[in-house]
Every structure is written in structure tokens, then in C-alpha cells.
Design an enzyme around this catalytic site. Structure first.
Site, PDB file in Angstrom:
ATOM      1  CB  ILE A 230      22.042 -18.894   3.112  1.00 12.82           C
ATOM      2  CG1 ILE A 230      23.330 -19.645   2.753  1.00 12.82           C
ATOM      3  CG2 ILE A 230      22.058 -17.493   2.519  1.00 12.82           C
ATOM      4  CD1 ILE A 230      23.478 -19.913   1.270  1.00 12.82           C
ATOM      5  CB  ALA A 231      17.790 -17.215   3.794  1.00 13.67           C
TER       6      ALA A 231
ATOM      7  N   GLY B 214      12.722 -19.164   5.322  1.00 15.86           N
ATOM      8  CA  GLY B 214      11.470 -18.515   4.977  1.00 15.86           C
ATOM      9  C   GLY B 214      10.286 -19.361   5.384  1.00 15.86           C
ATOM     10  N   GLY B 215       9.101 -18.934   4.952  1.00 12.51           N
ATOM     11  CA  GLY B 215       7.886 -19.629   5.346  1.00 12.51           C
ATOM     12  C   GLY B 215       7.709 -20.970   4.676  1.00 12.51           C
ATOM     13  CG  MET B 216       6.415 -21.352   1.324  1.00 16.01           C
ATOM     14  SD  MET B 216       5.982 -20.867  -0.341  1.00 16.01           S
ATOM     15  CE  MET B 216       4.534 -19.844  -0.014  1.00 16.01           C
ATOM     16  CB  ALA B 217      12.218 -23.549   1.259  1.00 13.59           C
TER      17      ALA B 217
ATOM     18  CE  LYS C  83      14.538 -21.634  -2.717  1.00 17.03           C
ATOM     19  NZ  LYS C  83      14.310 -20.651  -1.666  1.00 17.03           N
TER      20      LYS C  83
ATOM     21  CG  ASP D 184       6.612 -15.015  -4.205  1.00 15.89           C
ATOM     22  OD1 ASP D 184       6.019 -13.933  -3.958  1.00 15.89           O
ATOM     23  OD2 ASP D 184       7.169 -15.699  -3.335  1.00 15.89           O
TER      24      ASP D 184
END
Length: 621
Positions: A24-25, A27-30, A47, A141
Site C-alpha cells: 500500500i505504501a 516510508g522511511g521506516m516501514a 506494517k 509524529d
């Protein structure tokens, strides 16, 4: 780009439970994946932390603790955490899955939104943060990327606890700043500390961005933005969006005060202020339906007030009572009819069939039901290119308009049609080929092998082996016996060769010893030679070296030659051939492999004992 070519998790099942369907997506961490919980038969979002985090034991410990805390937080505006676990080097969370878009997507598509709509988004966000703050949790965050607007009109906040787990790990020592610079409070930038008021600050920045369509601080680098958070005050949204009500200016400026003590005490306190501001807007502008959030239409009926004290009940009025009520009743019927007609014709009576092809069948069924279709899952169809449980087509097809409530039939892939490799042992080559063809497979090639059990010309086995399920139309290798062939024992040590031949039932008393330059005890020739046709009773005569007349090692013959270091050869007999090869190579030896019986176990090795380092070792299997 086709992520199936680049993401090894796709198609895998984490922890034997979560079958990963699509990404789905990232990112920088997961990375976040859509997965099927095969145990509970439901779609979830998984995730998976990036490997650099998963390899940090300190992060994993804190991550597990934070996941447990977030899982205990039950609130309708918080994405629920179902499960947490590790699978090899994958550390993951499983969570509720909601189709929709992030608040970042809305801002990117629309820019700024009207004041009322901004509050109608922020109120559930603040409700979620307020519940977390009351439970002792800090988000750390808060940003539009972590606010999800679902397709059915709900607002959900995600990623509670992740920033805290990362903050406690070794990652912060390698330059990762926790949180997103554009939404970080001054105390986070200067001291790296955060309490509930840091979430309030970030929520104020998000509200500013909703009202103006941009962040309050922009700079050429993250550090320049961080500097402005510390040294500047967030401007009033009305400077960029003049239509912003004063109450919202005040709410933003209060939430983004540089002094934490001047902000609302927590998100619950900011929620109270936001609700009051929304009520003020409602009183000023009347009823309103937000177009931002998707979901069912809302209908507001405003009726005129009726004041009984203004009605004259005297004699004349009594005489006119019946006509007045008759007219009033008629008027009400007319109004009701008009209202019903308006409602009826305003409803969506027709639906357009959505594009569900290439989606997981469970997800497609859920989406179609939410849109108002009755769903029927048709018989799955074999497909060699589309994976199992992925939608191939719908009936009616995508784009067609049908009445709301119509039946939508979903046809999914059953995956490639499979076939079972048949048993062909002891069949002639022609019969074996026929049996393979009848099973829906093809013979790609024929390989010959010696066999003391299967007569010459008959099938020994197939590759893949009998009983294995393979795609229909796949090719198999047919292995045919060439009968009994003389095993080649040249190069073996005498005692190992005799032991091997005795186990096979061959006589071993025919041995001739001769002087030779090879090491003493080495079989240097045999009769009949290896690979010749033979009978089970055939006697194999071996010629064995007694060693040379002069010293065997060259440095023993020539003192000028330096003697190398001697090492002991590991005994790898009876081990798996690949394991044996690796063990010898790891010890610094060269390795040569020879096949005698075609098994996986080492039956002989030469030389043994003490040899110069780097000597080549021959293995037979």
C-alpha cells in the site's frame, strides 16, 4: 513499476498467518502491505519495519512494548492494532484496514479547505489524540500522512507509538530525527523531549495547513525549518486566508505557542476549544454538510416554529377551526410530497460497476458491498498468469451502470491448473512417455542412469518426483535405466573401495599390488573398467599402488625443497556431499567430486590423514 518484481514479501505468508497481497505504501521506516489474515479470513494492513530497525534489539524490545500499549487503546478514531510479531528478520504490526486516502492526499488534491471542514477533520483527530493522552500515550509524529480519511467517511489516526520505539533505538545515533520537521515543536528541536503538548503543537500546524493550504515554515533545508520553529511564532492563518474566522486564528496561535505552558494542556483540552469554535460557526452560518469526508449524504429538514399563544380561540376562530386545520393538513401533505420527491430523485438509483480486476477477491467483495451491490462469488477459473484469489472479471463488466442493489458476480483466478507427476517406474520408455502425456505434462528430455534394480531400457524415475503437484503443461525429465554398469573405484583408497564393493555384493579378493608413483594404497586401475556392462556376479579386479621405489614426497627426495605445513584432513564420509564439500573448502582444501552411485552421501574420500595444506581431496558419492 511492478512491485512483484522488486518486493520479496509479496505472496509470502508472515508468521504462517498473514498472506501479503500488495504493497500500500512505503516510508522511511516501514512499508505497509494489504494482507489476508488466513486464520480469521479478513483483510488487514500489515506494517513491516525496515531491516535496519528490525536488526536493532533495543528497538524490537521497545517496539513490542509500545505495540501492546497501543493495542489497549480502543477509540473509534484510532486505527486498532490487532497483533505484533516477528518472522525471521521481519518485525511487523497487523492493524485494521480501511480503504481511503490520507489527509496529505486531500491537501495535495484540493489545497486549503473551508474553516468548517477543517474543524470537522480536526475534531476526530483531536478526539483520538485526547484518548491517547488520557491513557498516557504520546503520538510524537502527528502529520497529514498519519491521518486517514476512509471511504465510508470516518477519520482515523495511525502510527501511535512507532516514533517512541524508534527514539529508544540505536537509529537516533545514526542521524535519524524522530518526527517530521514541519510539525515538530520547539522543545523537540532543541531538547529532543516531547510530552502531550508536542502533539498539540503538531495538531495546530496541521490545522494551519488545512486552513491555508501550506505549512507555516518553508526553507531550503530541514535545519532552516527547524530554526524557524524555535525562533519564530506561527502566523495567524487569516494572513494567508482572510476568510478564516477569528476563533480559528486564536485556536491555531494557542496550540502553536513556543511556550508549552501557553498551549492547551493536552489534545482533550484543544478538542473542547475546537468543538466550541465549530458551534460558533454553526450559529453564524446555519446547517452545513461537509463535502470533504466521503460517506452517506446528510439531509437537514428545517420546520417553521408553531407558537400556540398566537392562535385566537374565540367563537369566530372556532367557526373557522375546521377549514384552518384542513388547509394546514393539506399544506403538510404537499410539503411532505415535495420533500419526498426531492429525496427520492436525489438518491443514487444507479451505480457504475467499479474496476475490481487484479484485486484480492475478499477485498473486491468488501468494496462492492459498500458501494451497494449484492455480491455473488462465481466459480473460480484456472489462469496461468494471474495468482490464486485475484479477480479476473466481473459480471456485469466494469463501467456499466446498473440499478443499486443489483447482483455483481465476481470471477476470481484459481491459479494455474495443476497436475500430479505419475509413477512410471519399470515402464518402457514409450509407455512412460504416454503416461506423462496423459497426466497433462510433457517429457523435456531423457537421462540415462545405471541401476542394479531396474532392467535396461525401463524407466527408473522422473524429475520432479512422482506425486509432486506442478503446473499443467510443465516438462519433466524421464530417467531410463542402462542396466548394471561397473562402478568406477579408481582413485579410492583400497580399504574404502573394498568396503564399497562388498556392500554392493561384488567379490573383493582380486587385488594386484604394483610399484607406482601414487600414494600407497590407492586403486590405480580396475578390470572391467568403470562404466562397462556387467552381471551382478562379475568379479572386479583392482590394481593397487605400493608406492614408489624412492621416497614419495619431493622434499624427501630433494633436501632443497622446503617442506610445507601438514594438516589433518577432516573425515567427511557419510555426510551430505554439499556439506562435505563446504567443510573441506572451509578448511583450505581443494575439492573434486566424482559420482559412483548417484546418492547424496559421501562413500569415499582420498587422501586421508596428514597432508600438505591446500591438497586436492577427491570425494565419491
Amino acid at each position: 513499476m511492478d512491485t512483484t518484481l522488486t518486493d520479496p514479501l509479496l505472496g509470502q505468508t508472515l508468521d504462517g498467518r498473514y498472506r501479503v497481497e500488495s504493497r500500500i505504501a512505503r516510508g522511511g521506516m516501514a512499508s505497509v502491505y494489504l494482507a489476508l489474515d488466513v486464520r480469521l479470513d479478513r483483510m488487514v494492513a500489515v506494517k513491516v519495519m525496515h531491516r535496519s530497525l528490525a536488526e536493532d534489539p533495543q528497538f524490537v524490545r521497545r517496539f513490542i512494548g509500545e505495540a501492546k500499549s497501543v493495542a489497549s487503546l480502543s477509540h473509534p478514531n484510532v486505527v486498532q492494532v490487532f497483533d505484533q510479531g516477528t518472522d525471521g528478520d521481519h518485525v511487523y504490526l497487523s492493524m485494521e484496514y480501511f480503504p481511503g486516502k490520507t489527509l496529505r492526499d486531500v491537501l495535495r488534491d484540493r489545497g486549503r479547505v473551508p474553516a468548517r471542514e477543517a474543524l470537522e477533520i480536526m475534531i476526530p483527530v483531536l478526539a483520538a489524540l485526547g484518548a491517547a493522552h488520557q491513557a498516557g500515550l504520546i503520538h510524537r509524529d502527528v502529520k497529514p500522512e498519519n491521518v486517514l480519511l476512509t471511504d465510508d467517511g470516518r477519520v482515523k489516526v495511525v502510527d501511535f507509538g512507532l516514533a517512541r520505539a524508534i527514539e529508544a533505538s540505536n537509529q537516533t545515533k545514526s542521524g535519524i530525527m524522530i518526527g517530521t520537521i514541519a510539525y515538530m515543536s520547539p522543545e523537540q528541536v532543541t531538547a529532543g523531549v516531547a510530552d502531550v503538548r508536542a502533539d498539540v503543537y503538531a495538531a495546530g500546524i496541521v490545522l494551519y495547513e488545512l486552513l491555508t493550504g501550506r505549512q507555516p515554515y518553508e526553507g531550503e533545508s530541514p535545519m532552516s525549518v527547524a530554526y524557524r520553529h524555535v525562533h519564530d511564532s506561527v502566523p495567524a492563518p487569516s494572513l494567508l486566508a482572510p476568510e478564516t474566522p477569528a476563533a480559528l486564528d486564536a485556536l491555531v496561535l494557542s496550540a502553536t505557542s513556543k511556550d508549552p505552558d501557553q498551549r492547551p494542556a493536552d489534545a482533550a483540552a484543544m478538542l473542547v476549544a475546537a468543538v466550541e469554535a465549530h458551534r460558533g460557526l454553526a450559529r453564524a452560518t446555519g446547517p452545513h454538510t461537509s463535502p470533504v469526508l466521503p460517506g452517506p449524504a446528510q439531509h437537514t429538514t428545517v420546520q417553521p416554529a408553531f407558537d400556540p399563544s398566537s392562535f385566537d380561540a374565540g367563537p369566530r376562530a372556532k367557526r373557522n377551526l375546521r377549514p384552518v386545520w384542513f388547509i394546514a393538513a393539506l399544506a403538510l401533505v404537499m410539503v411532505a410530497g415535495i420533500a419526498f420527491s426531492g429525496w427520492y430523485f436525489s438518491q443514487e438509483r444507479y451505480l457504475k460497476v467499479p474496476d475490481l480486476v487484479k484485486q484480492n477477491v475478499k477485498l473486491a467483495e468488501e468494496q462492492a458491498r459498500k458501494l451497494g451491490f449484492q455480491v455473488k462469488i462465481g466459480e473460480a477459473r484456472f489462469d496461468g498468469k494471474v495468482g490464486k484469489d485475484i479477480v479476473l472479471e466481473t459480471q456485469p463488466a466494469r463501467g456499466q451502470e446498473v440499478e443499486k442493489g443489483s447482483v455483481l458476480t465476481i470471477i476470481a483466478s484459481a491459479g494455474p491448473e495443476m497436475a500430479v507427476v505419475p509413477k512410471v517406474e519399470n515402464l518402457s520408455e514409450a509407455d512412460a512417455r504416454l503416461k506423462v502425456t496423459e497426466a497433462g505434462l510433457t517429457v523435456s528430455r531423457v537421462r540415462k542412469t545405471a541401476s542394479d534394480k531396474i532392467d535396461r531400457g525401463l524407466a527408473v524415475r522422473t524429475d520432479p518426483v512422482v506425486g509432486k503437484r506442478v503446473r499443467k503443461g510443465s516438462s519433466v525429465v524421464l530417467v531410463i535405466s542402462v542396466g548394471l554398469l561397473t562402478p568406477d573405484v579408481t582413485g579410492m583408497m583400497r580399504d574404502q573401495a573394498q568396503q564399497f564393493l562388498a556392500e554392493k555384493g561384488y567379490p573383493t579378493d582380486c587385488v594386484n599390488e604394483v610399484t607406482d608413483d601414487t600414494a600407497p594404497g590407492t586403486v590405480i586401475a580396475q578390470e572391467p573398467p568403470g562404466g562397462a556392462e556387467m552381471e551382478p556376479t562379475t568379479k572386479i579386479c583392482m590394481t593397487v599402488s605400493k608406492g614408489p621405489d624412492q621416497p614419495f614426497w619431493p622434499w624427501e627426495r630433494d633436501p632443497s625443497i622446503a617442506q610445507p605445513d601438514f594438516v589433518t584432513v577432516p573425515d567427511v564420509r557419510f555426510k551430505d556431499i554439499n556439506d562435505a564439500r563446504k567443510e573441506l573448502q572451509a578448511a583450505g582444501f581443494q575439492v573434486r567430486v566424482r559420482e559412483v552411485v548417484g546418492g547424496r552421501r559421501v562413500i569415499s574420500q582420498n587422501p586421508v590423514g596428514q597432508v600438505p595444506q591446500g591438497t586436492r581431496i577427491t570425494l565419491w558419492h
